[in-house]
Motif scaffolding. Structure first.
Motif, PDB file in Angstrom:
ATOM      1  N   VAL A 111       0.858  -1.191   0.000  1.00 56.98           N
ATOM      2  CA  VAL A 111       0.000   0.000   0.000  1.00 56.98           C
ATOM      3  C   VAL A 111       0.892   1.239   0.000  1.00 56.98           C
ATOM      4  CG1 VAL A 111      -1.716   1.300   1.322  1.00 56.98           C
ATOM      5  CG2 VAL A 111      -1.825  -1.205   1.271  1.00 56.98           C
ATOM      6  N   CYS A 112       0.798   2.053  -1.034  1.00 55.04           N
ATOM      7  CA  CYS A 112       1.643   3.251  -1.020  1.00 55.04           C
ATOM      8  C   CYS A 112       0.873   4.487  -1.465  1.00 55.04           C
ATOM      9  CB  CYS A 112       2.897   3.040  -1.852  1.00 55.04           C
ATOM     10  SG  CYS A 112       2.591   2.515  -3.511  1.00 55.04           S
ATOM     11  N   GLY A 113       1.454   5.633  -1.172  1.00 48.70           N
ATOM     12  CA  GLY A 113       0.786   6.897  -1.499  1.00 48.70           C
ATOM     13  C   GLY A 113       1.333   8.005  -0.627  1.00 48.70           C
ATOM     14  N   ALA A 154      11.419   7.267  -3.713  1.00 49.30           N
ATOM     15  CA  ALA A 154      11.089   6.347  -4.810  1.00 49.30           C
ATOM     16  C   ALA A 154      11.981   5.114  -4.760  1.00 49.30           C
ATOM     17  CB  ALA A 154      11.230   7.068  -6.154  1.00 49.30           C
ATOM     18  N   ASP A 155      13.286   5.325  -4.485  1.00 51.60           N
ATOM     19  CA  ASP A 155      14.223   4.195  -4.414  1.00 51.60           C
ATOM     20  C   ASP A 155      13.845   3.261  -3.272  1.00 51.60           C
ATOM     21  OD1 ASP A 155      15.575   5.166  -6.525  1.00 51.60           O
ATOM     22  OD2 ASP A 155      17.247   6.028  -5.369  1.00 51.60           O
ATOM     23  N   GLU A 156      13.500   3.856  -2.142  1.00 53.16           N
ATOM     24  CA  GLU A 156      13.147   3.053  -0.978  1.00 53.16           C
ATOM     25  C   GLU A 156      11.917   2.185  -1.262  1.00 53.16           C
ATOM     26  OE1 GLU A 156      12.679   5.193   2.834  1.00 53.16           O
ATOM     27  OE2 GLU A 156      10.894   3.939   3.129  1.00 53.16           O
ATOM     28  N   LEU A 203      -0.941  -1.249  -4.535  1.00 51.06           N
ATOM     29  CA  LEU A 203      -2.080  -0.334  -4.571  1.00 51.06           C
ATOM     30  C   LEU A 203      -1.622   1.087  -4.263  1.00 51.06           C
ATOM     31  CD1 LEU A 203      -4.797  -2.463  -2.725  1.00 51.06           C
ATOM     32  CD2 LEU A 203      -4.419  -2.199  -5.189  1.00 51.06           C
ATOM     33  N   ILE A 204      -1.972   1.998  -5.139  1.00 52.21           N
ATOM     34  CA  ILE A 204      -1.613   3.400  -4.937  1.00 52.21           C
ATOM     35  C   ILE A 204      -2.840   4.138  -4.411  1.00 52.21           C
ATOM     36  CG2 ILE A 204      -0.831   5.510  -6.089  1.00 52.21           C
ATOM     37  CD1 ILE A 204       0.577   3.603  -8.137  1.00 52.21           C
ATOM     38  N   ASP A 206       3.237   5.328  -9.793  1.00 52.06           N
ATOM     39  CA  ASP A 206       3.171   4.200 -10.720  1.00 52.06           C
ATOM     40  C   ASP A 206       4.490   4.045 -11.454  1.00 52.06           C
ATOM     41  OD1 ASP A 206       2.175   2.116 -12.293  1.00 52.06           O
ATOM     42  OD2 ASP A 206       1.511   3.510 -13.849  1.00 52.06           O
ATOM     43  N   GLU A 207       5.060   5.169 -11.856  1.00 53.70           N
ATOM     44  CA  GLU A 207       6.345   5.091 -12.554  1.00 53.70           C
ATOM     45  C   GLU A 207       7.445   4.562 -11.633  1.00 53.70           C
ATOM     46  OE1 GLU A 207       6.487   9.054 -14.092  1.00 53.70           O
ATOM     47  OE2 GLU A 207       4.942   8.543 -15.593  1.00 53.70           O
ATOM     48  N   ALA A 208       7.361   4.885 -10.354  1.00 58.31           N
ATOM     49  CA  ALA A 208       8.403   4.453  -9.410  1.00 58.31           C
ATOM     50  C   ALA A 208       8.252   2.992  -8.999  1.00 58.31           C
ATOM     51  CB  ALA A 208       8.389   5.347  -8.171  1.00 58.31           C
ATOM     52  N   VAL A 209       7.050   2.534  -8.773  1.00 56.30           N
ATOM     53  CA  VAL A 209       6.878   1.187  -8.217  1.00 56.30           C
ATOM     54  C   VAL A 209       5.990   0.252  -9.042  1.00 56.30           C
ATOM     55  CG1 VAL A 209       7.320   1.738  -5.808  1.00 56.30           C
ATOM     56  CG2 VAL A 209       5.013   2.037  -6.720  1.00 56.30           C
TER      57      VAL A 209
END
Ligand code: GDP
Ligand code: MG
Length: 447
Positions: free
Chosen positions: A105-107, A201-203, A217-218, A236-239
């Motif tokens: 779950v990210c955002g 983003a890297d993390e 899920l964003i 979305d581009e990052a993960v």
């Protein structure tokens, strides 16, 4: 929820009028208003542009049906196009074919990630799964405790580490814990950021690599509108997201985020959340949402209610007949009787597309029982042949029926007009011949 947009659109359609043929000029006026309504609702301008172009093309290419008003016809097309920009079909949460289903779950901060993590836990638990929630946010004060409290509330275990560690390492250990606990779903909450810088983003990407999620899920906070939608694209581009969850839809009168996010990111909306309670998680159905936007929201509830009351087979059968244009007065009578079982008519009419007008025509709420009785009496005074083939009802038959039912020929005519109107509308709603219609009801009924 979405009241502003809904009201604007309904106002526009009302002005389209209820008589005659729709001209290109009428259509342009209406579409201009729809465009403004969508832009005011904070829908992405490109999405709006494509939307209007598609509706226009469909409307002009469509045969004008007799007895269905231009407004209804345009509403049908707008509905169809809304469903399309929202993604068409519902996309369920994916399940891993092997090993536990893993959800990341990210955002951004404050968008509702931690709450969503718990909600998903509850959702999966209620489906008989054994979820484990994972805390990886060391940044926000008491973030771990927040998840632990929520986990306790819903009776779902939480994996959390006391000492701060890199998120990917925590993720790896959490997977081991899931194995030990025999959990078959792992839901990983993440820290948020205000913006998506390179480090963050890297993390996230490293955490995703470690977990190898089934779903990423964003989370999109609908209250922040287009900003949230654009950030979702960056996430979305990052993960490499697999789906979107739009939160706080209850507090959003405009709806721009939900209406744009699919087109802007290309990712399906899997859930929306509509309140602070943990249960306020809804699977996202494009057709239901479109209906809500158009103020026909309860069609779905109506159909669901009908399913419970009438039984699925009958509903499907009637719907199929509607679609083929075979719906006759005998069906109409049966429908009326079944509808009667479902509760007060005036409330139900509000739920039916296009029936609001009928209600007004019949004099509002007072029509309930009287309307039923009269219509039932009229149909019951017909022979079976007449019910099956209403087109044979000439003047002398109508007079006989009026006499038999204690009504007047005018009552019989009005009832038949309403029947024809309803039939046309049903055909349009179910995507029957000649309409290119919404197909919404058909989708709802699952055939
Ligand atoms: P996070 O920072 O992304 O983890 O966000 P949280 O899960 O902590 O949520 C932030 C705030 O939003 C909390 O006060 C939640 O109760 C609230 N919230 C989350 N989802 C919804 C929703 O669907 N409706 C409403 N009204 N509030 C919500
Ligand atoms: Mg959080």
């Amino acid at each position: 929820m979405l009241d502003a947009l809904s009201e604007r659109l309904q106002g526009t359609f009302k002005r389209l009028g209820s008589h005659g043929k729709i001209t290109e000029a009428d259509l342009d006026v209406a579409l201009r208003e729809v465009r403004v309504a969508l832009l005011e609702a904070d829908v992405n301008f490109k999405v709006v542009r494509d939307f209007i172009a598609a509706v226009r093309e469909k409307a002009l290419g469509q045969d004008v049906m007799q007895s269905i008003t231009p407004a209804q016809q345009v509403i049908g097309i707008v509905n169809e196009q809304l469903v399309e920009i929202l993604g068409g079909n519902q996309e369920p949460l994916k399940r891993a074919s092997q090993g536990p289903t893993k959800i990341l779950v990210c955002g951004v901060k404050g968008s509702g990630k931690t709450t969503l993590t718990a909600r998903l836990g509850l959702h999966l638990k209620s489906q008989g799964m054994r979820p484990l929630l994972v805390a990886t946010d060391f940044e926000r004060v008491a973030a771990t405790e927040q998840l632990q409290v929520l986990g306790q509330q819903i009776g779902v275990p939480v994996y959390a580490e006391e000492r701060e560690a890199p998120a990917p390492a925590v993720g790896k250990r959490a997977l081991r814990e899931a194995e030990r606990l025999n959990a078959n779903a792992v839901i990983v909450d993440t820290r948020g950021a205000v913006a998506l810088d390179d480090d963050f983003a890297d993390e996230l990407a490293a955490l995703a690599d470690e977990i190898d999620p089934t779903e990423v899920l964003i989370v999109v906070d609908s209250m922040t509108g287009q900003e949230a939608v654009n950030l979702a694209k960056e996430f979305d581009e990052a993960v490499e997201g697999t789906g979107i969850v739009v939160t706080k839809v209850d507090s959003d009168a405009r709806g721009g985020a939900v209406l744009s996010v699919r087109q802007v990111t290309g990712l399906p909306v899997k859930f929306i959340t509509t309140g602070e309670r943990l249960e306020a998680l809804e699977s996202f159905y494009p057709d239901r949402f479109a209906s809500r936007v158009l103020g026909m929201g309860d069609v779905v509830s109506l159909v669901e209610k009908a399913r419970e009351t009438i039984g699925e087979r009958d509903v499907k059968d009637v719907a199929r007949r509607m679609q083929r244009g075979e719906f006759d007065l005998e069906d109409f009578l049966q429908q009326m009787e079944q509808v009667k079982k479902m509760g007060p008519l005036s409330g139900l009419l509000d739920m039916m597309p296009g029936m609001g007008g009928l209600k007004a025509q019949m004099g509002g709420a007072s029509l309930d029982e009287d309307y039923f009785k009269q219509t039932t009496a009229i149909i019951q005074s017909m022979t079976m042949e007449e019910r099956r083939r209403p087109d044979i009802l000439n003047g002398s038959r109508r007079r006989r029926i009026a006499h038999g039912s204690g009504t007047t020929p005018a009552d019989v005519n009005r009832m038949l007009n309403q029947f024809n109107q309803a039939k046309k509308l049903m055909q349009a709603m179910t995507g029957g011949k000649g309409s290119g219609g919404a197909g919404g009801l058909r989708r709802l009924l699952g055939f």
